[in-house]
Design a protein around this motif. Structure first.
Motif, PDB file in Angstrom:
ATOM      1  N   LEU A  84       0.905  -1.163   0.140  1.00  0.00           N
ATOM      2  CA  LEU A  84       0.256   0.011   0.072  1.00  0.00           C
ATOM      3  C   LEU A  84       0.805   1.270   0.015  1.00  0.00           C
ATOM      4  O   LEU A  84       0.602   2.217  -0.686  1.00  0.00           O
ATOM      5  CB  LEU A  84      -0.850   0.007   1.206  1.00  0.00           C
ATOM      6  CG  LEU A  84      -1.901  -1.113   1.333  1.00  0.00           C
ATOM      7  CD1 LEU A  84      -2.679  -1.249   2.453  1.00  0.00           C
ATOM      8  CD2 LEU A  84      -2.925  -0.962   0.086  1.00  0.00           C
ATOM      9  N   ALA A  85       1.886   1.269   0.743  1.00  0.00           N
ATOM     10  CA  ALA A  85       2.749   2.429   1.035  1.00  0.00           C
ATOM     11  C   ALA A  85       3.362   2.782  -0.588  1.00  0.00           C
ATOM     12  O   ALA A  85       3.522   3.910  -0.825  1.00  0.00           O
ATOM     13  CB  ALA A  85       3.857   2.386   1.976  1.00  0.00           C
ATOM     14  N   ASP A  86       3.800   1.696  -1.237  1.00  0.00           N
ATOM     15  CA  ASP A  86       4.235   1.866  -2.784  1.00  0.00           C
ATOM     16  C   ASP A  86       3.160   2.220  -3.666  1.00  0.00           C
ATOM     17  O   ASP A  86       3.585   2.363  -4.882  1.00  0.00           O
ATOM     18  CB  ASP A  86       4.908   0.444  -3.114  1.00  0.00           C
ATOM     19  CG  ASP A  86       6.140   0.365  -2.214  1.00  0.00           C
ATOM     20  OD1 ASP A  86       6.772   1.126  -1.477  1.00  0.00           O
ATOM     21  OD2 ASP A  86       6.976  -0.894  -2.614  1.00  0.00           O
ATOM     22  N   GLY A  87       1.882   2.495  -3.260  1.00  0.00           N
ATOM     23  CA  GLY A  87       0.907   2.880  -4.284  1.00  0.00           C
ATOM     24  C   GLY A  87       0.704   1.613  -4.929  1.00  0.00           C
ATOM     25  O   GLY A  87      -0.223   2.081  -6.221  1.00  0.00           O
ATOM     26  N   LEU A  88       0.479   0.147  -4.708  1.00  0.00           N
ATOM     27  CA  LEU A  88       0.295  -0.539  -5.564  1.00  0.00           C
ATOM     28  C   LEU A  88      -1.175  -0.811  -5.514  1.00  0.00           C
ATOM     29  O   LEU A  88      -1.849  -0.643  -4.347  1.00  0.00           O
ATOM     30  CB  LEU A  88       1.084  -1.836  -5.413  1.00  0.00           C
ATOM     31  CG  LEU A  88       2.617  -1.759  -5.667  1.00  0.00           C
ATOM     32  CD1 LEU A  88       3.298  -3.128  -5.320  1.00  0.00           C
ATOM     33  CD2 LEU A  88       2.921  -1.420  -7.062  1.00  0.00           C
ATOM     34  N   ALA A  89      -1.838  -1.401  -6.580  1.00  0.00           N
ATOM     35  CA  ALA A  89      -3.440  -1.443  -6.556  1.00  0.00           C
ATOM     36  C   ALA A  89      -3.716  -2.525  -5.646  1.00  0.00           C
ATOM     37  O   ALA A  89      -3.204  -3.529  -5.461  1.00  0.00           O
ATOM     38  CB  ALA A  89      -3.909  -1.925  -7.955  1.00  0.00           C
ATOM     39  N   THR A  90      -5.001  -2.249  -5.016  1.00  0.00           N
ATOM     40  CA  THR A  90      -5.939  -3.000  -4.400  1.00  0.00           C
ATOM     41  C   THR A  90      -7.083  -3.106  -4.739  1.00  0.00           C
ATOM     42  O   THR A  90      -7.523  -2.332  -5.876  1.00  0.00           O
ATOM     43  CB  THR A  90      -6.049  -2.903  -3.040  1.00  0.00           C
ATOM     44  OG1 THR A  90      -6.369  -1.705  -2.582  1.00  0.00           O
ATOM     45  CG2 THR A  90      -4.738  -2.946  -2.279  1.00  0.00           C
ATOM     46  N   HIS A  91      -8.006  -4.093  -4.512  1.00  0.00           N
ATOM     47  CA  HIS A  91      -9.721  -3.889  -4.887  1.00  0.00           C
ATOM     48  C   HIS A  91     -10.336  -4.021  -3.726  1.00  0.00           C
ATOM     49  O   HIS A  91      -9.760  -4.441  -2.659  1.00  0.00           O
ATOM     50  CB  HIS A  91     -10.024  -4.732  -6.291  1.00  0.00           C
ATOM     51  CG  HIS A  91      -9.703  -6.150  -5.968  1.00  0.00           C
ATOM     52  ND1 HIS A  91     -10.797  -6.899  -5.291  1.00  0.00           N
ATOM     53  CD2 HIS A  91      -8.495  -6.873  -6.290  1.00  0.00           C
ATOM     54  CE1 HIS A  91     -10.311  -8.271  -5.590  1.00  0.00           C
ATOM     55  NE2 HIS A  91      -8.932  -8.125  -6.062  1.00  0.00           N
ATOM     56  N   ASP A  92     -11.839  -3.945  -3.797  1.00  0.00           N
ATOM     57  CA  ASP A  92     -12.711  -4.311  -2.822  1.00  0.00           C
ATOM     58  C   ASP A  92     -13.129  -5.639  -2.732  1.00  0.00           C
ATOM     59  O   ASP A  92     -14.222  -6.053  -1.852  1.00  0.00           O
ATOM     60  CB  ASP A  92     -13.965  -3.357  -3.018  1.00  0.00           C
ATOM     61  CG  ASP A  92     -13.516  -1.971  -2.591  1.00  0.00           C
ATOM     62  OD1 ASP A  92     -12.548  -1.618  -1.748  1.00  0.00           O
ATOM     63  OD2 ASP A  92     -14.248  -0.986  -3.006  1.00  0.00           O
ATOM     64  N   GLY A  93     -13.000  -6.526  -3.579  1.00  0.00           N
ATOM     65  CA  GLY A  93     -13.180  -7.837  -3.530  1.00  0.00           C
ATOM     66  C   GLY A  93     -14.205  -8.141  -4.777  1.00  0.00           C
ATOM     67  O   GLY A  93     -14.460  -7.311  -5.473  1.00  0.00           O
TER      68      GLY A  93
END
Length: 139
Positions: A124-133
């Protein structure tokens, strides 16, 4: 807890240091590239509550730590289809501590495993993507 390299002060710190001695740990960007470019399997061992707060990782399989070895050992009758001999496994947890122990355990089974320095917090600190599921849960 932090990732700072310090002299082990407890037994668990010593176990962690020994586990990491045999790992070539990856940065979040290296883990993402390993999955995208080399077909490495990203495995997320965070709890549902942690994933709810931090988000899901694109392309990662969610495997509970309690069954990790059985799901990823290619010789196990309880393996997942993606558990192929020779396939690299990159384990992630919230901060990169339990994932080191998990990767070391997988290596004792002959699996090419490592983990991510700093875990999902570093992701997250590196700004890489996540999603809500939804997550790709493998029980």
């Amino acid at each position: 807890m932090t990732e700072a390299a310090a002299e082990p002060t407890s037994r668990v710190d010593l176990v962690l240091a020994r586990a990491r001695a045999d790992l070539h740990r990856l940065t979040p960007a290296e883990a993402l590239a390993a999955a995208r470019d080399e077909g490495a399997l990203l495995v997320d061992t965070r709890t549902a509550a942690q994933r709810g707060r931090q988000g899901e990782l694109p392309g990662a399989l969610v495997i509970d730590r309690t069954v990790l070895e059985w799901r990823l050992d290619p010789s196990s009758p309880w393996r997942i289809p993606e558990a192929i001999a020779g396939r690299r496994v990159v384990v992630l947890c919230r901060q990169g501590f339990s994932s080191s122990l998990a990767a070391a355990s997988l290596r004792t089974l002959g699996i090419d495993a490592t983990d991510v320095i700093g875990g999902v917090e570093a992701w997250l600190a590196d700004g890489l993507a996540t999603h809500d599921g939804p997550a790709d849960l493998r029980e």
